[in-house]
Enzyme design. Structure first.
Site, PDB file in Angstrom:
ATOM      1  N   ARG A  27       0.817  -1.205   0.000  1.00 40.00           N
ATOM      2  CA  ARG A  27       0.000   0.000   0.000  1.00 40.00           C
ATOM      3  C   ARG A  27       0.854   1.260   0.000  1.00 40.00           C
ATOM      4  NH1 ARG A  27      -2.979  -0.411   5.773  1.00 40.00           N
ATOM      5  NH2 ARG A  27      -3.020  -2.593   5.244  1.00 40.00           N
ATOM      6  N   ASP A 143     -21.970  27.666   1.437  1.00 42.74           N
ATOM      7  CA  ASP A 143     -22.651  26.519   2.015  1.00 42.74           C
ATOM      8  C   ASP A 143     -24.021  26.900   2.542  1.00 42.74           C
ATOM      9  OD1 ASP A 143     -23.150  24.044   3.080  1.00 42.74           O
ATOM     10  OD2 ASP A 143     -22.023  24.421   4.920  1.00 42.74           O
ATOM     11  N   CYS A 200     -26.949  15.124  11.402  1.00 45.60           N
ATOM     12  CA  CYS A 200     -27.971  15.773  10.588  1.00 45.60           C
ATOM     13  C   CYS A 200     -29.312  15.102  10.837  1.00 45.60           C
ATOM     14  CB  CYS A 200     -27.552  15.598   9.135  1.00 45.60           C
ATOM     15  SG  CYS A 200     -28.841  15.937   7.984  1.00 45.60           S
ATOM     16  N   THR A 202     -32.106  16.220   8.965  1.00 45.62           N
ATOM     17  CA  THR A 202     -32.948  16.686   7.860  1.00 45.62           C
ATOM     18  C   THR A 202     -33.915  15.607   7.371  1.00 45.62           C
ATOM     19  OG1 THR A 202     -31.338  18.306   7.154  1.00 45.62           O
ATOM     20  CG2 THR A 202     -32.858  17.536   5.464  1.00 45.62           C
ATOM     21  N   GLY A 282     -24.538  19.591  14.887  1.00 44.82           N
ATOM     22  CA  GLY A 282     -24.825  20.084  13.541  1.00 44.82           C
ATOM     23  C   GLY A 282     -24.861  21.595  13.536  1.00 44.82           C
ATOM     24  N   TYR A 299     -40.156  29.830  12.968  1.00 42.85           N
ATOM     25  CA  TYR A 299     -40.709  29.244  11.746  1.00 42.85           C
ATOM     26  C   TYR A 299     -39.944  27.999  11.282  1.00 42.85           C
ATOM     27  CZ  TYR A 299     -36.750  31.585   9.579  1.00 42.85           C
ATOM     28  OH  TYR A 299     -35.478  31.980   9.259  1.00 42.85           O
ATOM     29  N   GLU A 303     -32.330  21.264  12.501  1.00 42.14           N
ATOM     30  CA  GLU A 303     -32.082  20.068  11.688  1.00 42.14           C
ATOM     31  C   GLU A 303     -30.711  19.465  11.991  1.00 42.14           C
ATOM     32  OE1 GLU A 303     -33.077  20.642   7.509  1.00 42.14           O
ATOM     33  OE2 GLU A 303     -34.977  21.542   8.076  1.00 42.14           O
ATOM     34  N   THR A 329      -7.463   0.125   0.121  1.00 45.27           N
ATOM     35  CA  THR A 329      -8.524  -0.091  -0.884  1.00 45.27           C
ATOM     36  C   THR A 329      -7.907  -0.105  -2.275  1.00 45.27           C
ATOM     37  OG1 THR A 329      -9.962   1.289   0.479  1.00 45.27           O
ATOM     38  CG2 THR A 329     -10.747   0.778  -1.742  1.00 45.27           C
ATOM     39  N   CYS A 330      -7.043   0.883  -2.524  1.00 46.59           N
ATOM     40  CA  CYS A 330      -6.431   0.999  -3.854  1.00 46.59           C
ATOM     41  C   CYS A 330      -5.645  -0.261  -4.203  1.00 46.59           C
ATOM     42  CB  CYS A 330      -5.530   2.236  -3.918  1.00 46.59           C
ATOM     43  SG  CYS A 330      -6.458   3.786  -3.917  1.00 46.59           S
ATOM     44  N   THR A 331      -4.946  -0.840  -3.225  1.00 46.29           N
ATOM     45  CA  THR A 331      -4.180  -2.053  -3.532  1.00 46.29           C
ATOM     46  C   THR A 331      -5.121  -3.232  -3.816  1.00 46.29           C
ATOM     47  OG1 THR A 331      -3.946  -2.677  -1.225  1.00 46.29           O
ATOM     48  CG2 THR A 331      -2.173  -1.378  -2.147  1.00 46.29           C
TER      49      THR A 331
HETATM   50  P1  5GP Z   1     -20.458  13.851   8.656  1.00 48.40           P
HETATM   51  O1  5GP Z   1     -19.090  13.742   8.072  1.00 48.40           O
HETATM   52  O2  5GP Z   1     -20.447  14.246  10.082  1.00 48.40           O
HETATM   53  O3  5GP Z   1     -21.309  12.646   8.386  1.00 48.40           O
HETATM   54  O4  5GP Z   1     -21.184  15.023   7.841  1.00 48.40           O
HETATM   55  C1  5GP Z   1     -20.695  16.331   7.827  1.00 48.40           C
HETATM   56  C2  5GP Z   1     -21.648  17.200   7.044  1.00 48.40           C
HETATM   57  O5  5GP Z   1     -22.949  17.257   7.648  1.00 48.40           O
HETATM   58  C3  5GP Z   1     -21.261  18.665   6.961  1.00 48.40           C
HETATM   59  O6  5GP Z   1     -20.218  18.917   6.079  1.00 48.40           O
HETATM   60  C4  5GP Z   1     -22.579  19.304   6.541  1.00 48.40           C
HETATM   61  O7  5GP Z   1     -22.796  19.224   5.151  1.00 48.40           O
HETATM   62  C5  5GP Z   1     -23.621  18.444   7.236  1.00 48.40           C
HETATM   63  N1  5GP Z   1     -24.160  19.122   8.424  1.00 48.40           N
HETATM   64  C6  5GP Z   1     -23.472  19.728   9.419  1.00 48.40           C
HETATM   65  N2  5GP Z   1     -24.317  20.234  10.340  1.00 48.40           N
HETATM   66  C7  5GP Z   1     -25.561  19.935   9.918  1.00 48.40           C
HETATM   67  C8  5GP Z   1     -26.877  20.207  10.455  1.00 48.40           C
HETATM   68  O8  5GP Z   1     -27.069  20.786  11.514  1.00 48.40           O
HETATM   69  N3  5GP Z   1     -27.924  19.757   9.707  1.00 48.40           N
HETATM   70  C9  5GP Z   1     -27.754  19.113   8.522  1.00 48.40           C
HETATM   71  N4  5GP Z   1     -28.827  18.741   7.838  1.00 48.40           N
HETATM   72  N5  5GP Z   1     -26.535  18.815   8.008  1.00 48.40           N
HETATM   73  C10 5GP Z   1     -25.468  19.235   8.704  1.00 48.40           C
END
Ligand code: 5GP
Length: 359
Positions: A27, A143, A200, A202, A282, A299, A303, A329-331
């Site tokens: 590797r 972002d 997250c 969402t 998050g 409102y 998330e 992985t590459c190897t």
């Molecule tokens: P991880 O590597 O922890 O799985 O994901 C990181 C990514 O989660 C971040 O780069 C960003 O895009 C997303 N993220 C960070 N904070 C939040 C949040 O509060 N809500 C949501 N929906 N996504 C988040």
């Protein structure tokens, strides 16, 4: 009538790499460095394309100092000292003064950092002030939680107008048509991922999302067709996932949770029953919103989650673990360079990732 797209969409956990015959002996022969020339900025990048997420816990100046070190296995290039360093998307909450200090004290780090910004007018003013104070800054990371709004597209165009030479990362989106629209609006690198993140919520709060492996495969195809690039953002929970994101066609992989809990992360150590933790949350969690905007607006729903991550010491050992995994992985698939990994990738659908016997 609502439409249902019944094509199966996959996550990292749904696949494994099929091993392939390989002439690589070790590797250590694998080169993780990539070089890109960006479509709109025309700038060139050289480095190991792994990015610390622009969350306030992980996208810190301290993280950038470690990730900007050389991570090669004994091969240094005098011509391009940056080619074996990782990248940090610096979070948007540092002041212009803090940026100035960082730039003055660590100019060597500026090659591989981005300044982040949301799409508000205050955000743009601050971004302009940072770019003016730090002329060596080359990358901007735009972002927003939902990269599908017309307002965001206009914002990307406005930022491209103001910064013709900067390399612009923009997102997040998960479908090819929006990747194309953002690239044609001036972005160079599109952040891909809605809902896969470790903190997250969402998908739970809104029911919106896209399995990350499929999102990366589809978005990489659209971006590469226009000579653009993508970042797989979120959802990597182990080095194998990082390798899968690259195998799926990601040019860069962004990590939050995998880098959480280290010395280089923002936040104090918490001690409980003799064990040490660091807070990770998050950027739209209650914790972050209380910290920066005085609470969650009526409102909207938060998330993001807040978790206590076991303290993991210096991030160096985690980085070595990730790089070692991807090299390995590459190897297994016979890729002498990271660049060859996606061409050498055949994913197989699986129902189990690994034995659960001692999990
Ligand atoms: P991880 O590597 O922890 O799985 O994901 C990181 C990514 O989660 C971040 O780069 C960003 O895009 C997303 N993220 C960070 N904070 C939040 C949040 O509060 N809500 C949501 N929906 N996504 C988040």
């Amino acid at each position: 009538m609502p439409r249902v797209d019944a094509d199966l969409k996959l996550d990292f956990k749904d696949v494994l790499f099929r091993p392939k015959r390989s002439s690589l002996k070790s590797r250590s022969e694998v080169d993780l460095q990539r070089t890109f020339t960006f479509r709109n900025s025309k700038q060139t990048y050289s480095g190991i394309p792994i990015i610390a997420a622009n969350m306030d816990t992980t996208g810190t100046f301290e993280m950038a100092r470690v990730l900007s070190k050389l991570w090669c296995l004994g091969v240094t290039s005098v011509l391009c000292p940056f080619q074996h360093t990782l990248f940090t998307a610096i979070h948007k909450h540092y002041t212009v003064e803090e940026w100035k200090n960082f730039a003055a004290n660590h100019p060597e780090c500026l090659e591989h950092v981005a300044a982040s910004s949301g799409s508000g007018s205050g955000d743009l003013d601050k971004l302009c002030a940072i770019a003016e104070a730090v002329p060596a800054l080359k990358y901007i990371c735009l972002d927003v939680a939902n990269g599908y709004s017309e307002h965001f597209v206009d914002f990307v165009k406005a930022v491209r107008g103001k910064f013709p030479m900067h390399t612009i990362m923009a997102g997040n989106v998960v479908t090819g048509e929006m990747v194309e629209e953002l690239i044609l609006s001036g972005a160079d690198i599109i952040k891909v991922g809605i809902g896969p993140g470790s903190v997250c919520t969402t998908r739970i709060k809104t029911g919106v999302g896209y399995p990350q492996l499929s999102a990366v495969i589809e978005c990489a195809d659209s971006a590469h067709g226009l000579k653009g690039h993508i970042i797989s953002d979120g959802g990597c929970s182990c080095p194998g996932d990082v390798a899968k994101a690259f195998g799926a066609g990601a040019d860069f992989v962004m990590m939050g949770g995998m880098l959480a809990g280290h010395d280089q992360c923002l936040g104090d150590l918490i001690e409980k029953n003799g064990k040490k933790f660091k807070l990770f949350y998050g950027m739209s969690s209650d914790t972050a919103m209380k910290k920066y905007v005085g609470g969650v607006a009526e409102y909207r729903a938060s998330e993001g989650r807040t978790v206590e991550v076991p303290y993991r010491g210096d991030v160096e050992s985690t980085i070595r673990d990730v790089l070692g995994g991807v090299r390995s992985t590459c190897t297994y698939v016979g890729a002498a360079k990271l660049k060859e990994l996606s061409r050498r990738t055949t994913f197989i659908r699986v129902t189990q990732q690994s034995s659960q016997m001692f999990a």
